[in-house]
Design a protein around this motif. Structure first.
Motif: not given
Length: 100
Positions: A1-7, A10-15, A42-47, A69-79
């Motif tokens: 699997m390929n993973i890329s991260i962009s910031h 205040d949003t971190l996107t993980v593709r 905020r962390v977004v996992f782009d699926l 979430v345990g670190k007080g952040r919000r996680l969103t799943l996209r796509g």
């Protein structure tokens, strides 16, 4: 699997691109460590490019969610679409995760 991260702002996107199965366990553990070292509320996992998720991949997403979430952040799943989205529906993950 390929993973890329962009910031941005205040949003971190993980593709993620590929298959999320037992073979990505160490990759996902490393990803969680990397995410913890980056400041973002905020962390977004782009699926969108994930074609398949098995039970181990789903478990890794839950582990990531617990850490984020345990670190007080919000996680969103996209796509999440097709069989991937259906897996969340079948396992009640659609009520455990926030989706875009």
């Amino acid at each position: 699997m390929n993973i890329s991260i962009s910031h941005q702002d205040d949003t971190l996107t993980v593709r993620l691109d590929g298959t999320m199965d037992y073979t990505v366990t160490s990759q996902m553990n490393g990803l969680i460590t990397d995410i913890n070292s980056i400041t973002a509320s905020r962390v977004v996992f782009d699926l969108a490019k994930v074609g398949r998720v098995d039970s181990v991949g789903l478990g890794m997403l839950h582990l990531a969610k617990d850490e984020i979430v345990g670190k007080g952040r919000r996680l969103t799943l996209r796509g999440a679409a097709g069989n991937v989205r259906r897996l969340f529906e079948l396992t009640d993950g659609d009520s455990s995760f926030d989706f875009e």
